[in-house]
Design a protein around this motif. Sequence first.
Motif, short mmCIF file in Angstrom:
data_model
loop_
_atom_site.label_atom_id
_atom_site.label_comp_id
_atom_site.label_asym_id
_atom_site.label_seq_id
_atom_site.Cartn_x
_atom_site.Cartn_y
_atom_site.Cartn_z
N ALA A 57 -87.56 -119.65 -14.07
CA ALA A 57 -87.95 -118.64 -15.06
C ALA A 57 -89.44 -118.73 -15.37
CB ALA A 57 -87.14 -118.84 -16.34
N GLU A 58 -89.97 -119.94 -15.46
CA GLU A 58 -91.40 -120.11 -15.75
C GLU A 58 -92.27 -119.63 -14.60
OE1 GLU A 58 -94.60 -123.65 -16.91
OE2 GLU A 58 -92.47 -124.12 -16.70
N ALA A 59 -91.84 -119.91 -13.37
CA ALA A 59 -92.64 -119.54 -12.20
C ALA A 59 -92.49 -118.06 -11.86
CB ALA A 59 -92.22 -120.38 -11.00
N GLY A 60 -91.34 -117.47 -12.21
CA GLY A 60 -91.15 -116.05 -11.93
C GLY A 60 -90.56 -115.76 -10.57
N VAL A 61 -89.83 -116.74 -9.96
CA VAL A 61 -89.19 -116.47 -8.67
C VAL A 61 -87.97 -115.59 -8.88
CG1 VAL A 61 -90.02 -118.59 -7.60
CG2 VAL A 61 -87.84 -118.60 -8.82
N ASP A 62 -87.52 -114.96 -7.82
CA ASP A 62 -86.39 -114.04 -7.93
C ASP A 62 -85.05 -114.75 -7.95
OD1 ASP A 62 -87.93 -111.57 -7.83
OD2 ASP A 62 -88.37 -112.12 -5.77
N ASP A 63 -84.95 -115.89 -7.29
CA ASP A 63 -83.69 -116.61 -7.22
C ASP A 63 -83.98 -118.08 -6.97
OD1 ASP A 63 -81.00 -117.12 -7.22
OD2 ASP A 63 -80.53 -115.99 -5.40
N PHE A 64 -82.97 -118.93 -7.13
CA PHE A 64 -83.17 -120.35 -6.85
C PHE A 64 -81.86 -120.96 -6.37
CE2 PHE A 64 -81.70 -120.23 -11.23
CZ PHE A 64 -80.80 -121.30 -11.30
N VAL A 65 -82.01 -122.07 -5.65
CA VAL A 65 -80.86 -122.85 -5.20
C VAL A 65 -81.08 -124.27 -5.70
CG1 VAL A 65 -79.54 -123.71 -3.23
CG2 VAL A 65 -80.54 -121.42 -3.16
N ALA A 66 -80.21 -124.74 -6.60
CA ALA A 66 -80.35 -126.07 -7.20
C ALA A 66 -79.51 -127.09 -6.44
CB ALA A 66 -79.93 -126.03 -8.66
N GLU A 67 -79.87 -128.37 -6.63
CA GLU A 67 -79.16 -129.48 -6.00
C GLU A 67 -78.98 -129.23 -4.50
OE1 GLU A 67 -75.58 -129.72 -8.27
OE2 GLU A 67 -76.57 -130.45 -10.08
N ALA A 68 -80.05 -128.77 -3.88
CA ALA A 68 -79.98 -128.33 -2.48
C ALA A 68 -80.08 -129.51 -1.52
CB ALA A 68 -81.08 -127.32 -2.18
N THR A 69 -79.31 -129.45 -0.46
CA THR A 69 -79.38 -130.39 0.66
C THR A 69 -79.98 -129.67 1.85
OG1 THR A 69 -77.20 -129.76 1.50
CG2 THR A 69 -77.28 -131.51 -0.19
N PRO A 70 -80.37 -130.39 2.93
CA PRO A 70 -80.87 -129.70 4.13
C PRO A 70 -79.89 -128.67 4.66
CG PRO A 70 -81.34 -132.05 4.25
CD PRO A 70 -80.50 -131.85 3.03
N GLU A 71 -78.60 -128.96 4.55
CA GLU A 71 -77.61 -128.00 5.01
C GLU A 71 -77.63 -126.73 4.16
OE1 GLU A 71 -76.81 -131.91 6.46
OE2 GLU A 71 -77.02 -131.21 4.39
N ASP A 72 -77.92 -126.90 2.88
CA ASP A 72 -77.99 -125.74 1.99
C ASP A 72 -79.15 -124.82 2.38
OD1 ASP A 72 -75.82 -126.58 0.49
OD2 ASP A 72 -77.06 -127.75 -0.89
N LYS A 73 -80.29 -125.42 2.75
CA LYS A 73 -81.44 -124.62 3.19
C LYS A 73 -81.06 -123.77 4.39
CE LYS A 73 -85.05 -127.88 1.71
NZ LYS A 73 -86.19 -128.70 2.17
N LEU A 74 -80.40 -124.39 5.35
CA LEU A 74 -80.00 -123.67 6.56
C LEU A 74 -79.01 -122.55 6.21
CD1 LEU A 74 -80.51 -123.74 9.59
CD2 LEU A 74 -78.56 -125.28 9.83
N ALA A 75 -78.11 -122.83 5.29
CA ALA A 75 -77.12 -121.84 4.90
C ALA A 75 -77.78 -120.64 4.22
CB ALA A 75 -76.09 -122.47 3.96
N VAL A 76 -78.80 -120.90 3.38
CA VAL A 76 -79.51 -119.81 2.72
C VAL A 76 -80.22 -118.93 3.74
CG1 VAL A 76 -81.38 -119.24 1.12
CG2 VAL A 76 -79.78 -121.06 0.56
N ILE A 77 -80.86 -119.57 4.72
CA ILE A 77 -81.57 -118.81 5.75
C ILE A 77 -80.59 -117.93 6.54
CG2 ILE A 77 -82.83 -119.02 7.94
CD1 ILE A 77 -84.17 -121.51 6.77
N LYS A 78 -79.47 -118.49 6.94
CA LYS A 78 -78.47 -117.73 7.70
C LYS A 78 -77.93 -116.57 6.86
CE LYS A 78 -78.44 -120.12 11.53
NZ LYS A 78 -78.95 -119.49 12.79
N ARG A 79 -77.70 -116.84 5.58
CA ARG A 79 -77.18 -115.80 4.70
C ARG A 79 -78.16 -114.63 4.59
NH1 ARG A 79 -77.20 -117.65 -1.18
NH2 ARG A 79 -79.32 -116.80 -1.05
#
Length: 715
Positions: free
Chosen positions: A515-537
């Motif tokens: 909220a402070e930075a003004g990004v559109d969305d966020f993924v918390a408690e992310a693992t490397p697998e989560d990063k890959l999943a977000v990209i694929k999505r």
Amino acid sequence: MNTTTVLPPRTESEPAPKRVKAPAKLSISAVSAALPVALKKLSPRQMAHSPVMFTVLLGAAVCTVVAVLAPSVFSIAVTLWLWLTVLFGTLSEAIAEGRGKAQAASLRAGRTSVLARKVLLDGGRAPAVMADLAGAEFVQLAATDLAVGDVVVCSAGDTIPSDGEIIAGLASVDESTITGESAPVIRESGGDRSSVTGGTKVLSDQILVRITAAPGQTFIDRMIRLVEGATRQKTPNEIALNVLLVSLTIVFVIVVMALAPMASLADAVPSPIVLVALLVCLIPTTIGALVPAIGIAGMDRLVQHNVLATSGRAVETAGDVDTLLLDKTGTITFGNRRAVGFFPVPGVSGSDLVEAARLSSLADETPEGRSIVELAEHRGVYEPSLEFLESRARVGEVELQAIEFTASTRMSGLDLVQNGIRREIRKGAASAVERHVAEAGFELPEAARAEVQRIAESGGTPLLVAENGRPLGVVELADVVKPGMRERFEQLRTMGIRTIMITGDNKVTAAAIAAEAGVDDFVAEATPEDKLAVIKREQDAGHLVAMTGDGTNDAPALAAADVGVAMNSGTPAAKEAANMVDLDSDPTKLIDVVGIGKQLLITRGSLTTFSVANDVAKYFAIVPALFAAAFPGLGLLNIMGLSSPNTAILSAVIFNALIIIVLVPLALKGVKYRAVTAGQALARNLLIYGVGGLIAPFIGIKIIDLLISLIPGLN
């Protein structure tokens, strides 16, 4: 095998060559240096790569034959300007390539006469730790003789012989040869800052480096080829544009060929010189000549930002990206936790807490310690300085002892005796300082416990401060959002780019920072697998995704992203997986990369619009004047009132050649990019470059016609 003892570290050596930036403006020296290269590019084999300019080359050759067989002032003048048109086209590309020559020369200079000390142990096995060097053999050989997997030892003063990964040790390294920055950086084994680059220089300590690049394939070799344009391949967008230009050329070839039989009906068949000149003026020669220069200049702008791309396609893709994945730590935030607030316990003034916290941090060289001093000074507490206290200690006026942080105590601070008063100030982890307070016979107030709990739950780090065992209050450390990030994300949003913050923090902390930075969305408690999943999505939803990373665990996501920017300080795995490498290791550079990609696309689109509009204007300027005598009805369209058909043709040919040179600086510099919507960008493009492209030929051709009409033998 030649064996030697360990070579002693060199104490004196030549300073590392500084990387030379390409000149920002087009100069006479740059043009003169590029002219011989441009002449070589007139080879038909090279010209065939640009069908539009190859057509002009053939037309110039035909006119040369006609001018020799039937010489006249008109035929010679047209032929000369047609050859100049071809030359100006190759000159624009040669100038763009020449902008990287100085950089390449300085990079090559950093690799000359580099020797390496290859390390071997008994049985041929490679060392794994510094202790292994005690029983090692050392083979001195040229850097070009190293193979992938070899292990070399580099000491203070040594130039690192090739790209590699530190497997043991820690050193300060001067990377100015590739980054242009003189400030040294720390490289160490066992982390995400283990990668070193050939040609950089070790300033302190000693490291063991495992070579990861074969000779001729090192980072600097690739960078040299990039800045010289030697390995530039046409991108998909560029290929598509060339198909369009070829199609237009074919259409106009057919149109011009049809003019001869049509004119024969009125006994006004134009000469081959006229037909060729008309063809050259109508086909899109302007953008055909400038396309290579635009592409090379786009890559050069990326290099000027200290980013190395493996292909031009990556640069263009960056311009089309509509989703950005950014790590929170080091990208959106500073990465180092910084002091953001002082919270005194009841009965203690805020000034007393700030003073004690500052004193306890004077000798603390950690980023957290320095941030406490900075925040205290921001609150108006500047004295005393550490230098002042040390000077008083030297003359015996005070006793001073800095208490360094250790893993066992988890506290640091200062012992100060002044005017007979002893002050033992401690700051550190809440649990450690609470034990210290209890041992001194004090209790931690409930207000302090509550403050510690609040800070911890919000994702911050609470530090307790105590003096002589008495608790004074709490210092809050937080990973602070970098200034201007909200504005930059707002610009990206205007451009139609969605930002997603990736963090390992809990959801509460992640939501607050997002909220402070003004990004559109966020993924918390992310693992490397989560990063890959977000990209694929995101990709499955039809988006183009860009992200940054520096660790081995980022490699899968960097490879999967449409634009992956690896940090130069990162692991070899990350750099191999990405299609761009940031030499400055600045994660926020990704935002600049997107802007450079968009500037490349906008520049190509703007000049294409200008070129096509130019051709339309030249058609209405030339054809009426050319055929007005045979077809009187066309005289109504001769609004420019050109002197004669010959001057009309020659004026158009001259303008067609000169406009290429006029637009070369714009092709090299790039059209200024503004963060606006696609509709606004299109409207601006049509207004400036569409309307401008229509008006410029009428003005330019009329002025040239007035001048050349004074030449005898043309009318």
